[in-house]
Design a protein around this motif. Sequence first.
Motif, PDB file in Angstrom:
ATOM      1  N   ARG A  97       0.828  -1.218   0.000  1.00  0.00           N
ATOM      2  CA  ARG A  97       0.000   0.000   0.000  1.00  0.00           C
ATOM      3  C   ARG A  97       0.856   1.260   0.000  1.00  0.00           C
ATOM      4  O   ARG A  97       0.583   2.219  -0.737  1.00  0.00           O
ATOM      5  CB  ARG A  97      -0.917  -0.008   1.217  1.00  0.00           C
ATOM      6  N   GLU A  98       1.925   1.273   0.825  1.00  0.00           N
ATOM      7  CA  GLU A  98       2.798   2.442   0.899  1.00  0.00           C
ATOM      8  C   GLU A  98       3.531   2.662  -0.421  1.00  0.00           C
ATOM      9  O   GLU A  98       3.705   3.810  -0.860  1.00  0.00           O
ATOM     10  CB  GLU A  98       3.801   2.265   2.036  1.00  0.00           C
ATOM     11  N   ALA A  99       3.963   1.591  -1.048  1.00  0.00           N
ATOM     12  CA  ALA A  99       4.664   1.712  -2.325  1.00  0.00           C
ATOM     13  C   ALA A  99       3.733   2.245  -3.410  1.00  0.00           C
ATOM     14  O   ALA A  99       4.112   3.130  -4.190  1.00  0.00           O
ATOM     15  CB  ALA A  99       5.240   0.352  -2.730  1.00  0.00           C
ATOM     16  N   ILE A 100       2.518   1.721  -3.449  1.00  0.00           N
ATOM     17  CA  ILE A 100       1.534   2.182  -4.437  1.00  0.00           C
ATOM     18  C   ILE A 100       1.226   3.656  -4.230  1.00  0.00           C
ATOM     19  O   ILE A 100       1.143   4.441  -5.189  1.00  0.00           O
ATOM     20  CB  ILE A 100       0.254   1.326  -4.350  1.00  0.00           C
ATOM     21  N   ALA A 101       1.071   4.074  -2.969  1.00  0.00           N
ATOM     22  CA  ALA A 101       0.787   5.478  -2.652  1.00  0.00           C
ATOM     23  C   ALA A 101       1.925   6.390  -3.101  1.00  0.00           C
ATOM     24  O   ALA A 101       1.713   7.564  -3.423  1.00  0.00           O
ATOM     25  CB  ALA A 101       0.547   5.639  -1.152  1.00  0.00           C
ATOM     26  N   ALA A 102       3.148   5.833  -3.131  1.00  0.00           N
ATOM     27  CA  ALA A 102       4.312   6.615  -3.545  1.00  0.00           C
ATOM     28  C   ALA A 102       4.532   6.565  -5.060  1.00  0.00           C
ATOM     29  O   ALA A 102       5.524   7.101  -5.569  1.00  0.00           O
ATOM     30  CB  ALA A 102       5.559   6.111  -2.818  1.00  0.00           C
ATOM     31  N   GLY A 103       3.614   5.921  -5.767  1.00  0.00           N
ATOM     32  CA  GLY A 103       3.710   5.853  -7.218  1.00  0.00           C
ATOM     33  C   GLY A 103       4.683   4.813  -7.730  1.00  0.00           C
ATOM     34  O   GLY A 103       5.131   4.870  -8.880  1.00  0.00           O
ATOM     35  N   ILE A 104       5.024   3.846  -6.883  1.00  0.00           N
ATOM     36  CA  ILE A 104       5.983   2.798  -7.253  1.00  0.00           C
ATOM     37  C   ILE A 104       5.242   1.582  -7.797  1.00  0.00           C
ATOM     38  O   ILE A 104       4.184   1.206  -7.287  1.00  0.00           O
ATOM     39  CB  ILE A 104       6.836   2.407  -6.024  1.00  0.00           C
ATOM     40  N   GLU A 105       5.797   0.964  -8.806  1.00  0.00           N
ATOM     41  CA  GLU A 105       5.162  -0.211  -9.413  1.00  0.00           C
ATOM     42  C   GLU A 105       5.305  -1.416  -8.484  1.00  0.00           C
ATOM     43  O   GLU A 105       6.392  -1.712  -7.991  1.00  0.00           O
ATOM     44  CB  GLU A 105       5.798  -0.521 -10.764  1.00  0.00           C
TER      45      GLU A 105
END
Length: 224
Positions: A97-105
């Motif tokens: 979730r944190e990675a997705i929120a940061a725009g990371i694939e």
Amino acid sequence: MGILYIVPTPVGNLEDITLRAIRILKEADVVLAEDTRTSAVLLKHHGIQNHLISHHKFNEHGTAASIVERLRSGQTVALISDAGTPGISDPGFFLAREAIAAGIEVITLPGPTAVIPAIVSSGLPCDRFCFEGFLPQKKGRQTRLRALTDEERTMVFYESPYRLLKTLQQLAEVLGSDRQACVCREISKIHEESRRGTLEELIAHFTQTEPRGEIVIVVAGKGK
């Protein structure tokens, strides 16, 4: 930007891993492991030499920010748990979730999980099912069980061998002792076993035979 790979690992037999998963674990800049000692055995078995960082439910909130920074800088990160697919009753959801929120694939590889072998081996309908994971140990346990009274889909639970008998008894109280069920034990391991019958029959069996190993309970849904 880097990529966060969610990599399933074997639930039992160390051969139950895909060629792609092995490649990703070799190529990643760092591998996040629930228990580095457990994961080191798997990596050594497959000739994977990579840097392991501890990432588990007790520290994931504290380490997620630094991992996201690694990903922002262009590193490739692979996340594994002790067994199965991260995020399914294991650490993984929060970081994803944190990675997705940061725009990371975020890319999740298909692979091992105890849910599917258990429900297919149970002989119960598997075209539609609901996965309940671990029931709450104390607060909310009865509420969760009662909410399943009218569930028509096959139900799947994870359970500890130490709580199996108690859970089977509670399921029988709520759903009826004649409800069909299956207890799958040690999936993909040497002593793998699927014990089928009514909840009453399973209670009788595991009262006489002490349960051991990782356990999945599959319970038939309410008949129409």
